[in-house]
Design an enzyme around this catalytic site. Structure first.
Site, mmCIF file in Angstrom:
data_model
loop_
_atom_site.group_PDB
_atom_site.id
_atom_site.type_symbol
_atom_site.label_atom_id
_atom_site.label_comp_id
_atom_site.label_asym_id
_atom_site.label_seq_id
_atom_site.Cartn_x
_atom_site.Cartn_y
_atom_site.Cartn_z
ATOM 1 N N SER A 127 50.984 63.392 19.438
ATOM 2 C CA SER A 127 51.139 62.887 18.066
ATOM 3 C C SER A 127 50.040 61.878 17.731
ATOM 4 O O SER A 127 49.568 61.148 18.603
ATOM 5 C CB SER A 127 52.514 62.204 17.943
ATOM 6 O OG SER A 127 52.602 61.459 16.761
ATOM 7 N N TYR A 152 59.105 55.573 21.479
ATOM 8 C CA TYR A 152 58.769 56.993 21.244
ATOM 9 C C TYR A 152 57.266 57.182 21.347
ATOM 10 O O TYR A 152 56.787 58.027 22.116
ATOM 11 C CB TYR A 152 59.262 57.456 19.863
ATOM 12 C CG TYR A 152 58.522 58.686 19.395
ATOM 13 C CD1 TYR A 152 57.511 58.585 18.440
ATOM 14 C CD2 TYR A 152 58.767 59.921 19.969
ATOM 15 C CE1 TYR A 152 56.789 59.702 18.058
ATOM 16 C CE2 TYR A 152 58.054 61.041 19.592
ATOM 17 C CZ TYR A 152 57.056 60.918 18.639
ATOM 18 O OH TYR A 152 56.326 62.030 18.270
ATOM 19 N N LYS A 156 54.668 59.301 24.278
ATOM 20 C CA LYS A 156 53.579 60.260 24.021
ATOM 21 C C LYS A 156 52.314 59.818 24.758
ATOM 22 O O LYS A 156 51.605 60.612 25.359
ATOM 23 C CB LYS A 156 53.302 60.384 22.519
ATOM 24 C CG LYS A 156 54.379 61.119 21.740
ATOM 25 C CD LYS A 156 54.545 62.559 22.215
ATOM 26 C CE LYS A 156 55.614 63.300 21.427
ATOM 27 N NZ LYS A 156 55.898 64.643 21.957
#
Ligand code: WQD
Length: 344
Positions: A127, A152, A156
Site C-alpha cells: 500500500s 496497519y 505493510k
C-alpha cells in the site's frame, strides 16, 4: 494445462476482481479465505462473470498446518498472490496485536509453505501507506518510507521487509510488491464490488451508501488542507485496472521477465483528486446529489499523495485506463445491485 494461481483473500474486494481477471486470462484459481471480512456469495458473482467457479478453501492462514496441508493437496501451484490481511486503520490502532499476528504470521506461514513445496513466485498486496506524507510528489518507488502512522501501515512495511529478507537470504522466492493507492469502483457487470461490513471507512463506499439513503450524510474530513479546494488529495484507481496489474505481474514472473528477485511498483493513475472533486464528479456522473458536511480532519489522515506511475507503465507494461466517471458509475451500479439483492 492451465497454470494454478493461489489468491489469498480472494473473496475480498481486490482479491475477487483479481480472481476474475486471472480466470479470464486462462489461469486456474484457488482462493484461500477465512471469510472474516467477506462473504462466500462472492464466489457466485465470480462464476456469473467468468462462467466457472474458482476452487475455494476456507481456513485461517495463521494455521501453518492448514497452509501446508492445502499446498500438499494442490500440487503444481505456479504462483501466489497474497491479499489476505486486516486493513482497517482505526481498528489496527485499537487492536495492534491482532493486526501484527494476523497480517505477519499469515505471511510467514505462506513463505514457509512456498519453500516447503517449491513454489517460487509471489505477488504481495502492499500500500502507498508505506510512504506516509511524502516530502515530494508524485511519489516514486524510491521515495523514502516514512515511520508508519498506524499498526496497519506498519504491518505493510514489516511485510515488505520480511519478503526482502527472504529474497536476500537466497531462498528460492521471486516476488513483486504492488503498492496500491486508493482502489475504488466495481466490476462493470455489478456482480462483484466492494462490500464493506458495517459503517464504511473509505470514501467511495460511504458516498454510494449516502446516495442510496443508507447513510444520512457524508462527513468530509477537513477542508483546511493546503490543496486547491482545501480537501485532501488521493490517487483513486479503478479496481479492475488494479486487478489487471496483478495478472501482468504474474505473467512477468512466470516468463522470467522480472529484472531482479524483488521488484516494487506503484499502482496508481498518477493523478491526484480531492475529496470534493470525487463528490462533484459522482454527482455529475450519476445525477444523484450527495448530502455532505465539512467536519474536522480525521486523525492520521495525510494531506495529499499520488503516484509517479512511470515504472509501472514502462517496466511492468501496465497503465490505468478506466476513467473516474466510469469508475464512479460502476460503484453506484454495484451499490444499487447489492441493495436490491438485500431487499430481494
Ligand atoms: C480517502 C479520503 C479521507 C471517508 C485508506 C488506507 C489505505 C487503503 C485505502 C487499505 C481521505 C476522506 C473518507 C469519509 C472523508 N486501505 N474521507 N469522509 O485513508 O486515503 O486510505 O484506505 O489498503 O491503506 O490508509 O482512504 O477512502 O478512507 O479516505 O472525507 O467518510 O477521503 O479523509 O482524505 P485513505 P479513505
Amino acid at each position: 494445462m492451465k497454470k494454478l494461481v493461489v489468491v489469498t483473500g480472494g473473496t475480498g474486494f481486490i482479491g475477487s476482481h483479481t480472481t476474475v481477471e486471472l480466470m479470464e486470462a486462462g489461469y486456474e484459481v484457488l482462493i484461500i479465505d477465512d471469510l472474516s471480512n467477506s462473504r462466500i456469495e462472492v464466489l457466485e458473482g465470480i462464476e456469473m462473470i467468468t462462467g466457472r467457479k474458482p476452487m475455494f478453501e476456507k481456513f485461517d492462514l495463521c494455521d501453518r498446518g492448514k497452509v501446508m496441508d492445502c499446498f500438499k493437496n494442490h500440487p503444481g501451484i505456479a504462483a501466489i498472490i497474497h491479499f489476505a490481511a486486516h486493513k482497517a486503520v482505526p481498528e489496527s490502532v485499537d487492536k495492534p496485536l491482532m493486526y501484527y499476528e494476523n497480517n505477519l504470521l499469515s505471511l510467514i506461514n505462506l513463505l514457509e509453505a512456498m519453500k516447503e513445496h517449491g513454489i517460487k513466485y509471489f505477488v504481495f498486496s502492499s500500500s502507498c501507506t508505506v510512504y506516509g506524507q511524502p516530502d515530494t510528489l508524485p511519489v516514486t518507488e524510491t521515495s523514502p518510507i516514512k515511520k508508519a502512522t498506524s499498526p496497519y501501515g506498519n504491518t505493510k512495511q514489516i511485510a515488505e521487509d520480511i519478503i526482502q529478507d527472504v529474497v536476500s537470504a537466497g531462498d528460492p522466492v521471486e516476488a513483486i510488491l504492488l503498492r496500491y493507492f486508493n482502489p475504488i469502483g466495481a466490476h462493470p457487470s455489478a456482480l462483484i464490488g466492494e462490500l464493506p461490513i458495517g459503517i464504511p471507512l473509505n470514501l467511495v463506499p460511504f458516498i454510494t451508501q449516502t446516495a442510496i439513503g443508507i447513510r444520512e450524510e457524508l462527513k468530509v474530513f477537513g477542508d483546511d488542507y493546503n490543496t486547491p479546494d482545501g480537501s485532501a488529495i488521493r490517487d483513486y484507481i479503478n479496481v479492475v485496472d488494479l486487478s489487471r496489474a496483478h495478472v501482468v505481474s504474474i505473467e512477468r514472473l512466470l516468463a522470467g521477465k522480472n529484472k531482479s528477485a524483488l521488484e516494487t511498483f506503484n499502482l496508481g493513475t498518477g493523478k491526484g483528486l480531492s475529496v470534493l472533486e470525487i463528490i462533484n464528479t459522482f454527482e455529475k456522473t450519476t445525477g444523484v446529489k450527495i448530502n455532505y458536511r465539512i467536519v474536522d480532519r480525521r486523525e492520521g489522515d495525510i494531506e495529499q499523495v499520488y503516484a509517479d506511475t512511470n515504472l509501472a507503465n514502462n517496466e511492468l507494461g501496465w497503465k490505468a485506463t478506466i476513467s473516474l466517471e466510469e469508475t464512479l458509475r460502476s460503484a453506484w451500479k454495484w451499490e444499487q445491485y447489492i441493495r436490491q439483492e438485500n431487499n430481494g
